[in-house]
Design a protein around this motif. Structure first.
Motif, PDB file in Angstrom:
ATOM      1  N   VAL A 183       7.999 -30.771   7.535  1.00 25.48           N
ATOM      2  CA  VAL A 183       8.994 -31.637   6.904  1.00 25.48           C
ATOM      3  C   VAL A 183      10.357 -31.497   7.567  1.00 25.48           C
ATOM      4  CG1 VAL A 183       7.810 -31.669   4.682  1.00 25.48           C
ATOM      5  CG2 VAL A 183       9.565 -29.948   5.120  1.00 25.48           C
ATOM      6  N   HIS A 184      10.472 -30.560   8.490  1.00 24.37           N
ATOM      7  CA  HIS A 184      11.737 -30.318   9.187  1.00 24.37           C
ATOM      8  C   HIS A 184      11.682 -30.864  10.612  1.00 24.37           C
ATOM      9  CE1 HIS A 184      12.656 -27.697   5.854  1.00 24.37           C
ATOM     10  NE2 HIS A 184      11.533 -27.038   6.074  1.00 24.37           N
ATOM     11  N   GLY A 185      12.781 -31.426  11.070  1.00 20.26           N
ATOM     12  CA  GLY A 185      12.903 -31.807  12.466  1.00 20.26           C
ATOM     13  C   GLY A 185      12.324 -33.151  12.817  1.00 20.26           C
ATOM     14  N   CYS A 186      12.353 -33.394  14.123  1.00 27.86           N
ATOM     15  CA  CYS A 186      11.916 -34.651  14.709  1.00 27.86           C
ATOM     16  C   CYS A 186      10.545 -34.458  15.359  1.00 27.86           C
ATOM     17  CB  CYS A 186      12.940 -35.088  15.764  1.00 27.86           C
ATOM     18  SG  CYS A 186      12.535 -36.639  16.572  1.00 27.86           S
ATOM     19  N   HIS A 187       9.693 -35.481  15.247  1.00 29.70           N
ATOM     20  CA  HIS A 187       8.351 -35.429  15.825  1.00 29.70           C
ATOM     21  C   HIS A 187       8.194 -36.586  16.815  1.00 29.70           C
ATOM     22  CE1 HIS A 187       7.280 -32.593  12.651  1.00 29.70           C
ATOM     23  NE2 HIS A 187       7.931 -33.393  11.831  1.00 29.70           N
ATOM     24  N   PRO A 188       8.315 -36.324  18.117  1.00 30.55           N
ATOM     25  CA  PRO A 188       8.140 -37.399  19.098  1.00 30.55           C
ATOM     26  C   PRO A 188       6.658 -37.748  19.262  1.00 30.55           C
ATOM     27  CG  PRO A 188       8.649 -35.341  20.210  1.00 30.55           C
ATOM     28  CD  PRO A 188       8.726 -35.067  18.738  1.00 30.55           C
TER      29      PRO A 188
END
Length: 111
Positions: A48-53
């Motif tokens: 649920v944390h951060g960015c997922h490319p």
């Protein structure tokens, strides 16, 4: 020496609580990303944390998680000047349109 039943019960409850707390850092479920009919990525229980490319440009996203997501046309989950993110609620899907461009990343929407 044998452990008493109340002690064993409390230990079990504590372990269950720790397990459930650890799961809160993940959006339970799966996200599938496609470019046309080609499968690009399948992401299971994303953080649920951060960015997922995404590993490639995406035209369709299916969100089968218990969380809503935000889709971005940038690889770092930022909104370009004049652009915006796309909100996809849990258990739904969306397709990119030419005016918005292809998606390159996603993040879990704040609840």
């Amino acid at each position: 020496m044998r452990a008493s039943r109340p002690l064993a019960t409390l230990t079990g409850i504590a372990l269950l609580g720790i397990t459930l707390a650890a799961c809160q850092d993940q959006a339970g479920g799966q996200i599938t990303a496609r470019n046309g009919v080609r499968l690009v990525d399948t992401i299971t229980n994303p953080s649920v944390h951060g960015c997922h490319p995404f590993s490639d440009d995406v035209t369709r996203v299916e969100n089968y998680t218990q969380s809503s997501i935000l889709l971005y046309t940038t690889p770092d989950c930022t909104e370009p000047p004049g652009g915006s993110s796309i909100y996809v609620s849990m258990q739904s899907s969306d397709e990119a349109v030419r005016s918005t461009g292809l998606w390159r990343s996603f993040s879990i929407a704040p609840e």
